[in-house]
Write a protein that holds these residues in place. Structure first.
Motif, PDB file in Angstrom:
ATOM      1  N   ASN A 118       0.827  -1.198   0.000  1.00  0.00           N
ATOM      2  CA  ASN A 118       0.000   0.000   0.000  1.00  0.00           C
ATOM      3  C   ASN A 118       0.866   1.255   0.000  1.00  0.00           C
ATOM      4  O   ASN A 118       1.968   1.275   0.562  1.00  0.00           O
ATOM      5  N   ASN A 154     -15.444   1.775   5.493  1.00  0.00           N
ATOM      6  CA  ASN A 154     -15.653   0.625   4.627  1.00  0.00           C
ATOM      7  C   ASN A 154     -16.363   0.947   3.317  1.00  0.00           C
ATOM      8  O   ASN A 154     -15.995   0.431   2.264  1.00  0.00           O
ATOM      9  N   SER A 185     -17.177  -0.754  -1.807  1.00  0.00           N
ATOM     10  CA  SER A 185     -15.872  -0.910  -1.167  1.00  0.00           C
ATOM     11  C   SER A 185     -14.864  -1.578  -2.109  1.00  0.00           C
ATOM     12  O   SER A 185     -13.692  -1.178  -2.155  1.00  0.00           O
ATOM     13  N   LEU A 213     -11.313  -0.092  -3.521  1.00  0.00           N
ATOM     14  CA  LEU A 213     -10.037  -0.802  -3.412  1.00  0.00           C
ATOM     15  C   LEU A 213      -9.328  -0.850  -4.759  1.00  0.00           C
ATOM     16  O   LEU A 213      -8.110  -0.655  -4.841  1.00  0.00           O
ATOM     17  N   CYS A 249      -5.702   1.139  -5.678  1.00  0.00           N
ATOM     18  CA  CYS A 249      -4.585   0.208  -5.816  1.00  0.00           C
ATOM     19  C   CYS A 249      -3.386   0.874  -6.484  1.00  0.00           C
ATOM     20  O   CYS A 249      -3.525   1.515  -7.534  1.00  0.00           O
ATOM     21  N   THR A 285      -5.046  -6.160  -8.631  1.00  0.00           N
ATOM     22  CA  THR A 285      -4.655  -5.413  -7.442  1.00  0.00           C
ATOM     23  C   THR A 285      -3.667  -6.232  -6.624  1.00  0.00           C
ATOM     24  O   THR A 285      -3.415  -7.406  -6.919  1.00  0.00           O
ATOM     25  N   GLN A 286      -3.097  -5.617  -5.600  1.00  0.00           N
ATOM     26  CA  GLN A 286      -2.342  -6.382  -4.632  1.00  0.00           C
ATOM     27  C   GLN A 286      -3.313  -7.236  -3.801  1.00  0.00           C
ATOM     28  O   GLN A 286      -4.534  -7.092  -3.898  1.00  0.00           O
ATOM     29  N   TYR A 287      -2.776  -8.134  -2.983  1.00  0.00           N
ATOM     30  CA  TYR A 287      -3.592  -8.960  -2.103  1.00  0.00           C
ATOM     31  C   TYR A 287      -4.089  -8.118  -0.934  1.00  0.00           C
ATOM     32  O   TYR A 287      -3.321  -7.422  -0.286  1.00  0.00           O
ATOM     33  N   PHE A 288      -5.410  -8.167  -0.697  1.00  0.00           N
ATOM     34  CA  PHE A 288      -6.006  -7.441   0.418  1.00  0.00           C
ATOM     35  C   PHE A 288      -6.335  -8.425   1.542  1.00  0.00           C
ATOM     36  O   PHE A 288      -7.220  -9.279   1.388  1.00  0.00           O
ATOM     37  N   SER A 289      -5.632  -8.305   2.648  1.00  0.00           N
ATOM     38  CA  SER A 289      -5.835  -9.246   3.752  1.00  0.00           C
ATOM     39  C   SER A 289      -7.233  -9.140   4.338  1.00  0.00           C
ATOM     40  O   SER A 289      -7.791 -10.140   4.816  1.00  0.00           O
ATOM     41  N   GLN A 290      -7.850  -7.933   4.294  1.00  0.00           N
ATOM     42  CA  GLN A 290      -9.158  -7.758   4.905  1.00  0.00           C
ATOM     43  C   GLN A 290     -10.272  -8.488   4.157  1.00  0.00           C
ATOM     44  O   GLN A 290     -11.317  -8.788   4.728  1.00  0.00           O
ATOM     45  N   LYS A 323      -7.034 -11.031  -4.045  1.00  0.00           N
ATOM     46  CA  LYS A 323      -6.763  -9.960  -4.982  1.00  0.00           C
ATOM     47  C   LYS A 323      -8.053  -9.662  -5.734  1.00  0.00           C
ATOM     48  O   LYS A 323      -9.007 -10.440  -5.701  1.00  0.00           O
TER      49      LYS A 323
END
Length: 324
Positions: free
Chosen positions: A80, A154, A290, A294, A298, A306-311, A315
């Protein structure tokens, strides 16, 4: 330097411009040295910022909700973009263009309000229409309803976001309800209107978005139950006709169950067709908003992913670069 909006910030970009500050914190690092952490935003999004080796004076130099001028540069951290500030000060009036911080223009909000009121005035059921009117006719409430955000972070987390979200749900309800003959479309519309209505008082949103004391202690679902009782009493006082107790219970049930699961904050699981529909439409609109944000935020601008979103545990696929 020409302004770069948050959504345009890339890796290792110099920054010298104004943002809206919120959620500032003075925190110690592993070595006990203090650093300032603050969220910086404009109409396009939000970026986390840090100022290393900060002091109490740095922390007190501005307040949440202030426009601040920031010197620094961006870097990538865990996929990020974040901003490393060398200096943050309260901005001068001549440095601020408030249009840079309003996601929705006032003309757009007025157009949305007109459409939303049109939909709600189209309710056919007399008791449902009377309760809806008690809210629609309250100018102070409607002013807040049209300015409030739908959340902290969110989804729809901007002034006018609540109206944006609820209008989207109302339009979806008009499409969905006719497909299910046993579903009461009027009750669904009223549930759409009121499920997040207490966010007008749960949150503060003159500039930065934060929780009010009442919102922190009670939450919007509990607060909305009181609002329904108050407006029901006003409707009865106005025309002398009672409102069905069953209707009020069903509307309150929609409010306290719309998050869908106990672990997501619902006091009850949805148990009526209207409550089930509200939950799924609400979840759909929130997720679409949301996930879109994201993708928009990105930093992988040259990649279709996109990058990996842990939430969210994944991806997201944005499509081929340069294509819609």
């Amino acid at each position: 330097m020409e302004r770069q909006f948050v959504s345009q910030l890339g890796h290792n970009s110099p920054v010298q411009q104004v943002f809206l500050a919120s959620d500032k914190q003075l925190r110690p690092n592993r070595n006990g040295n203090l650093y300032l952490q603050v969220e910086l935003s404009d109409r396009s999004g939000m970026v986390q910022a840090r100022q290393w080796n900060a002091s109490e004076e740095d922390y007190k130099a501005f307040e949440n909700g202030d426009y601040v001028y920031v010197d620094g540069a961006t870097q990538l951290f865990q996929g990020n973009v974040q901003l490393i500030a060398t200096r943050i000060r309260r901005a001068r009036e001549d440095e601020v263009d408030e249009a840079d911080y309003m996601t929705l223009e006032s003309t757009t909000i007025n157009e949305m309000r007109t459409r939303f009121v049109e939909i709600m005035r189209g309710i056919k059921s007399a008791p449902v229409a009377r309760l809806a009117a008690a809210f629609l006719d309250d100018e102070a409430f409607m002013d807040k309803f049209c300015r409030a955000p739908a959340g902290m972070k969110n989804h729809h987390a901007y002034q006018g976001g609540l109206l944006d979200h609820v209008l989207s749900l109302a339009e979806l309800s008009l499409l969905v309800a006719p497909r299910y003959p046993n579903l009461d479309g009027d009750k669904l519309l009223l549930g759409v209107f009121l499920h997040d209505a207490a966010k007008v008082d749960e949150l503060t949103y003159e500039r930065d978005i934060a929780y009010s004391d009442e919102g922190q202690l009670l939450g919007h679902m509990a607060m909305a139950l009181t609002m329904v009782d108050q407006k029901a009493a006003e409707a009865v006082k106005k025309d002398g006709m009672p409102l069905p107790d069953k209707l009020l219970v069903e509307i309150k049930h929609m409010i306290i169950s719309h998050h869908g699961k106990y672990e997501y904050g619902s006091a009850k699981l949805p148990m009526t067709l209207e409550a089930v529909a509200l939950h799924h439409l609400d979840n759909l609109d929130a997720k679409m908003a949301s996930f879109t944000q994201l993708m928009k935020d990105c930093p992988n601008v040259d990649s279709p992913w996109t990058q990996y979103f842990s939430q969210i545990g994944r991806k997201l696929y944005k499509g081929e670069v340069g294509q819609k």
